[in-house]
Scaffold this motif. Structure first.
Motif: not given
Length: 448
Positions: A136, A151-156, A158, A161, A163
């Motif tokens: 982060d 954000e969608t590319s950080r979710v996988p 994470s 909460g 990264v």
């Protein structure tokens, strides 16, 4: 808890596979680098000589393996910018072997400073074991990363909460096909499962492999299973089992989809004795026009285009009669994850190199090899991006509904068990017994 995590870390075996048994790809454009590519605000990342270790999987013998070529460029260019830094690569060609070795190193606390990782449920045990460095702070230190990584590319990558890994590419699973073979034999892109069966039958009559498959790379056989399952049963049961983690794998729907995968084998859908065939062998049959179709990830579009040119096309698995799903639903996910070891003693340099790979210019270079980028706002030269990649971007980018790759969502151990199950189905094993075992493993993992 520690014993449970250690067991998860050590339990990854040769059946545990990453999407794509090997990297691969297109013509090699001239690398671009400028002063703006350097991590912002740093005149030097190290005043003293320092070496960092970098592990990844690529086919070093293939000059068109864009994942490997891109990383070699990253290493070369970063070292030119920072002469005091030496990046020591370890490159393992087979992704299954890579994951076995990197898992052992992580479990032992000997992980390289920077390494190719996995995402979703497969990442979690290593994060919980304290082996992966959170990223982060990079978004604050390197503003360009904040701009181009949505954000969608950080979710996988994470967990709770934070990264811990970022993907280099978005991806999907499609059926690639040879347009020349289709045209020569009067085939049309199938809109129904019955039409696909007809194409398979005609290919077998003419001595053409219908769908190439090298299921020695065990995850490949799971894809037609999950494609058929969605078309037949829709998303409700998928959501209950894979998203809500309800142990339902011994229900009749999962077994019925398994029976259909067995039927595909009986009807000659795939390369004969697919479980004993290596992915590279099956891929070669498609590139050399001995196979009419090939189910694979979109990251392999570039090498297939390199071999087939404008004869390369793709389509989604067709609709099943009276099915609850739809061919408008695509498999979408993220791949090419990169992580930093929490045990690294050179984290500042490792993070600078990491940020360099996620700079706008280096992402542009990767995109122009044909990768479907997980970053956004990267302006690619249309003359350097092949048409099939552009078509895939449009198809996957416009879909309003998708589902993830099953083994990724199921996590390290259960994902490997699911892949083993589909491989065993292709090998002719008893369905009820296979799904009873899979469900028992799901109960143990999810219900304790």
């Amino acid at each position: 808890m520690k014993k449970k995590i250690c067991a998860a870390l050590l339990g990854v075996c040769m059946l545990f596979s990453m999407s794509g048994c090997s990297g691969a790809p297109s013509s090699v454009p001239t690398p671009t680098v400028s002063s703006s590519t350097a991590p912002q605000g740093e005149a030097s990342v190290s005043e003293e000589p320092v070496t960092i270790k970098f592990w990844y999987s690529a086919n070093e013998s293939d000059p068109t393996d864009y994942w490997g070529v891109w990383h070699r460029e990253n290493i070369k260019l970063f070292q030119e910018m920072y002469p005091n830094v030496t990046i020591e690569p370890t490159v393992i060609g087979d992704a299954t072997q890579y994951l076995t070795k990197i898992t052992a190193e992580i479990a032992a606390g000997n992980a390289p400073d920077v390494f190719q990782a996995w995402l979703f449920g497969r990442l979690t045990p290593f994060v919980e074991a304290g082996r992966i460095e959170p990223l982060d702070d990079l978004f604050e230190k390197y503003p360009e990363m904040q701009e181009i990584i949505p954000e969608t590319s950080r979710v996988p990558g994470s967990v709770d909460g934070k990264v811990y890994a970022l993907p280099c590419q978005s991806s999907g699973e499609v059926i690639f096909y040879n347009k020349a073979i289709f045209e020569e034999n009067g085939f049309s892109v199938p809109h129904t499962y019955e039409e696909l069966k007809e194409i398979v039958a005609k290919c077998n009559e003419k001595g053409i492999i219908p769908i190439g498959m090298g299921n020695d790379c065990v995850w490949l056989g799971s894809v037609p299973y999950s494609m058929y399952f969605q078309r037949k049963f829709g998303n409700e049961l998928y959501n209950k089992a894979l998203i809500e983690q309800q142990a339902l794998f011994d229900s009749e729907e999962f077994i019925e989809a398994g029976q259909e995968l067995a039927n595909m084998v009986e009807l000659g859908f795939f390369t004969p004795n697919a479980n004993a065939v290596k992915a590279e062998e099956a891929q070669a049959s498609f590139k050399e026009s001995r196979a009419a179709m090939y189910i694979d990830g979109t990251w392999r579009a570039a090498p297939y285009y390199e071999a087939l040119g404008d004869d390369l096309g793709f389509f989604n698995f067709p609709n099943v009669e009276d099915g609850l799903g739809s061919s408008s639903v695509w498999i979408k996910s993220f791949d090419g994850g990169l992580a930093i070891s929490a045990d690294s003693t050179k984290k500042d340099v490792a993070k600078a190199f990491y940020a360099f790979m996620f700079s706008r210019e280096r992402q542009k270079a990767y995109g122009e090899y044909g990768a479907l980028l997980a970053t956004t706002g990267i302006e690619l030269d249309p003359d350097k991006v092949n048409p099939i990649t552009q078509e895939l971007n449009e198809a996957l980018g416009s879909t309003t509904e998708s589902f993830g790759i099953w083994d990724n969502l199921l996590g390290t151990n259960l994902g490997a068990e699911f892949n083993k199950t589909t491989q065993a189905i292709i090998g002719g094993k008893d369905l009820a017994e296979l799904f009873a075992t899979l469900n028992k493993n799901a109960q143990l993992e999810w219900e304790g």
